[in-house]
Design an enzyme around this catalytic site. Structure first.
Site, PDB file in Angstrom:
ATOM      1  N   ASP A 288       0.863  -1.174   0.000  1.00 46.73           N
ATOM      2  CA  ASP A 288       0.000   0.000   0.000  1.00 46.73           C
ATOM      3  C   ASP A 288       0.905   1.231   0.000  1.00 46.73           C
ATOM      4  OD1 ASP A 288      -2.156   1.681  -0.056  1.00 46.73           O
ATOM      5  OD2 ASP A 288      -3.220   0.745   1.603  1.00 46.73           O
TER       6      ASP A 288
HETATM    7  C1  NOJ Z   1      -3.965   3.982   0.007  1.00 45.19           C
HETATM    8  C2  NOJ Z   1      -5.142   3.072   0.088  1.00 45.19           C
HETATM    9  O1  NOJ Z   1      -5.146   2.363   1.311  1.00 45.19           O
HETATM   10  C3  NOJ Z   1      -5.202   2.073  -1.056  1.00 45.19           C
HETATM   11  O2  NOJ Z   1      -6.364   1.325  -0.952  1.00 45.19           O
HETATM   12  C4  NOJ Z   1      -5.103   2.799  -2.360  1.00 45.19           C
HETATM   13  O3  NOJ Z   1      -5.244   1.899  -3.427  1.00 45.19           O
HETATM   14  C5  NOJ Z   1      -3.781   3.529  -2.404  1.00 45.19           C
HETATM   15  N1  NOJ Z   1      -3.732   4.497  -1.326  1.00 45.19           N
HETATM   16  C6  NOJ Z   1      -3.535   4.219  -3.729  1.00 45.19           C
HETATM   17  O4  NOJ Z   1      -4.314   5.327  -3.860  1.00 45.19           O
END
Ligand code: NOJ
Length: 746
Positions: A288
């Site tokens: 993430d």
């Molecule tokens: C953080 C989020 O937790 C995740 O779900 C997302 O895909 C990413 N940012 C990218 O934006």
């Protein structure tokens, strides 16, 4: 004759070529060979480059860590993927940079296409309320098609995290509290995004996230620790991931959370032992946003370099925005802390997907402006969004059959902070467009009512207002109407990532507005618009009718008007419990009995419950009404004892006994009465959504087999144990209409 055969052969060849252009069919072996050949040409730095993912600063969806010269890095082969680039033109421009790199390895472009790309669909939790797998798949299909036509290769969806905590902001992005329902939805979404399979020009890669247990955040605080037993992990949190994998999810994302002491990003048990080991997953895992670097803040890694080592060792293949791999991995390999085989494995997984997507045949194949223009925001896509939106609405209350409203009403007062809001209809996690049009409730009503119906409007208050100064005007408006439609709830950015709230009551003075309007004596239809279950006990007790309309997307107002006036009979069922009070969270239907089971009453009774409120939720999982009534009768089991090799056929009859055609979701629950580990009081094991005309009946069949009866036993083996089971069929988890028992014997 020979000439004819030759012509046919030529035609066949042309057809094959055309087909091959549409969907490059690479056999697995051929791709493996190509990946190996390419890998052999790559330097260590180029390999590490493939593991690196940056955001485009323009659309950043997280905190920016470093302002690197990203474009130069692309030309230098130091980037494998970019997120937050969108559009045929922009993706082409960035891909051209990759084509200037030594090996010309194409980039993968990813974006959070969560509930629609150009056309916004209902937020995922709302769609889950449809209990309609076809509708959910269609929503992801349309999103996938639009995104693929806009140069994208990859969505960071579906989020398949189970949650039992509506305080958690990301509850809007999932499918609710139940592993069975959420698993079916996970599969439907993956299939929707990936269409006919990677390589098709209208398919994008899905990403099952956040692996794993991100939804178990303590206290519902986003990014927080998950501390759950292995049993809860396997029984509740992992099934939707497995379902996503079985549906062919091309990628997985790990999570920000730690699980039982180990951050998910550095968690070998999750990524290596379970995902890539036991489940034999062949795709790649992306971290993430910055979650590799964040292992330092977790106190799990000393610095970014060690975080990189821990993450790659645990099976995290691509680094989203931490810059931890690109800055440290070469050194780690030189120091023999990370074996090159580990890097090669990760690179291969990523290259494999690039080949499957056909990007080595043509890196620009998704970046076609003409196709983009045609596909985006088409009338068909909007029509699909309206269909799904209608199906997502849940009728919570309908006293004296106030709904559906007559189309001959003279005057309707449309009141409330969300009555004329366009932007809130989009919900969190949607792609924003300068020229977007999201249909507000008021516009939807204008489109629906005839010339003889007058619409009046008053805002009453804003969502978070503490002042009641505009109530008088709203009351005066209500007084002039035959009926009041009152739109209240949350702004679109009040539930989503980093949007956890301790107080999930209707914000501001909105419930006071309901009281003021109700005091006029006019019939009041309340529309609750939100991304999460909210608490509104007074409204629940006193409004005449309530529709949970969530955030329904581009066609919200039209879909709500369809339901209000009976052009569509609502059939949604809650995919998550709505609490009475924050103090009872987590409250969910599939809890355990305890030695002193709750009698769902109050007072000091030495039972498991509260003294001050009932244990039950305000609205239970699976609950939702219809404008018509249904009767469930004739429960039949073709046997009452069975062995694990038998199948038990269960049937019952559903009859539409009311005056409207409509759909009902017939739900089958089981309770394993006694086992070597305690089992929940109820578990959803099957359901059917059935459409019946007024007066019509249908027989519904369920099959119970070994799989339905299995659970993780004391040794965590997936197994059955002999014993009795209660079988319950109803129209909600708390409204069981048919009951029986059967016994599983050796
Ligand atoms: C953080 C989020 O937790 C995740 O779900 C997302 O895909 C990413 N940012 C990218 O934006």
């Amino acid at each position: 004759m020979q000439k004819r055969i030759l012509t046919i052969l030529c035609l066949l060849l042309i057809a094959c070529c055309v087909l091959a252009q549409q969907t490059p069919q690479h056999t697995a072996d051929a791709i493996d060979r190509k990946v190996d050949a390419l890998l052999a040409k790559m330097t260590l730095d180029e390999k590490i480059g493939q593991l690196n993912q940056y955001t485009s600063d323009r659309l950043a969806t997280g905190p920016l860590t470093e302002n690197s010269s990203k474009f130069q890095d692309i030309k230098d082969g130091k980037l494998g993927s970019m997120l937050n680039v969108k559009g045929a033109k922009e993706t082409r421009m960035v891909q051209e940079l990759a084509m200037q790199s030594r090996l010309k390895i194409p980039l993968l472009f990813g974006l959070d296409v969560i509930h629609g790309y150009r056309v916004t669909f209902p937020v995922p939790l709302a769609e889950a309320a449809s209990w309609d797998m076809q509708a959910i798949q269609t929503s992801a299909r349309v999103a996938g098609k639009e995104a693929a036509a806009a140069g994208l290769h990859w969505t960071f969806a579906p989020m398949v995290d189970i949650t039992r905590d509506p305080r958690w902001g990301r509850v809007m992005e999932g499918a609710g509290e139940d592993p069975y329902l959420a698993s079916l939805i996970a599969g439907a979404r993956v299939k929707g995004f990936q269409g006919n399979g990677l390589g098709s020009l209208d398919a994008i890669m899905a990403c099952a996230k956040h692996f794993a247990a991100y939804g178990a955040a303590i206290g519902g605080r986003d990014y927080n620790t998950a501390d759950i037993s292995d049993r809860t992990l396997w029984e509740t949190y992992l099934p939707p991931f497995k379902a996503a994998l079985d549906a062919g999810a091309a990628t997985f994302m790990n999570g920000f959370n730690e699980l039982n002491g180990i951050p998910a990003t550095g968690n070998s048990y999750l990524q290596k032992d379970i995902l890539k080991g036991k489940w034999n997953y062949k795709g790649f895992v992306v971290s993430d946003w910055g979650s590799i670097g964040e292992m330092v803040q977790h106190g799990y890694a000393r610095n970014s370099k060690q975080a990189a080592e821990l993450a790659i060792t645990a099976g995290s293949d691509m680094d989203m925005e931490s810059h931890a791999y690109i800055n440290n991995m070469a050194q780690l390999v030189k120091e023999n802390k990370v074996p090159i085989a580990l890097i090669d494995d990760a690179v291969k997984r990523i290259l494999q997907k690039k080949f499957e997507m056909g990007l080595f045949d043509d890196p620009y194949r998704f970046s076609n402006e003409e196709r983009e223009k045609k596909e985006l925001n088409s009338p068909e896509n909007r029509a699909a969004a309206r269909e799904v939106a209608k199906k997502s609405i849940v009728l919570l209350k309908n006293d004296k059959q106030l709904l559906p409203l007559s189309k001959n009403l003279k005057t309707i007062a449309v009141i409330g902070p969300l009555a004329k809001s366009n932007i809130d209809m989009m919900g969190f996690w949607s792609v924003k467009w300068d020229d977007d049009h999201l249909v507000s409730l008021y516009e939807g009503l204008e489109n629906k009512v005839g010339k003889n119906t007058r619409l009046l409007y008053a805002q009453g208050c804003d969502v978070t207002d503490t002042s009641k100064s505009n109530f008088a005007q709203a009351v005066a408006t209500a007084m002039q109407a035959d009926v009041v439609i009152l739109a209240i709830g949350e702004h679109y950015d009040m539930t989503g990532e980093a949007k956890s709230r301790a107080n999930i009551h209707l914000p501001g003075v909105q419930e006071d507005l309901v009281k003021a309007i109700k005091a006029t004596g006019k019939p009041v239809v309340v529309l609750t618009m939100s991304g999460r279950p909210m608490i509104f006990n007074w409204t629940a007790d006193n409004a005449d009718a309530i529709l949970q309309t969530w955030w329904l997307g581009s066609e919200a107002g039209n879909a709500i008007a369809d339901v209000l006036f009976g052009d569509y009979n609502p059939a949604g069922k809650l995919p998550i419990s709505f609490p009475r009070s924050e103090g009872q969270i987590p409250v969910y239907y599939n809890y355990k009995s305890t030695g002193r089971p709750s009698a769902n009453d109050m007072g000091i009774n030495y039972r498991s419950g509260y003294n001050d409120i009932q244990n039950s939720p305000r609205y239970a999982f699976g609950y939702g009404l219809s404008y018509t009534q249904f009767a469930l009768t004739d429960l039949k089991l073709d046997r009452t004892t069975l062995t694990a090799n038998d199948k038990l056929n269960v049937s019952c009859t559903l009859k539409n006994t009311g005056n409207y055609a409509g759909e009902e979701v017939v739900q089958l629950y089981l309770r394993d009465e006694f086992a070597s580990v305690t089992r929940p009081v109820k578990e959803l094991k099957g359901f059917e959504k059935i459409y019946l005309k007024a007066g019509e009946s249908k027989t519904i069949n369920f099959v119970i087999d070994k799989e339905t009866l299995s659970f993780y036993d004391q040794k965590m083996n997936w197994a059955t144990e002999p014993g009795t089971f209660q079988l319950m069929i109803g129209n909600s988890s708390d409204h069981i209409l048919l009951k029986s028992k059967f016994e599983l014997v050796k």
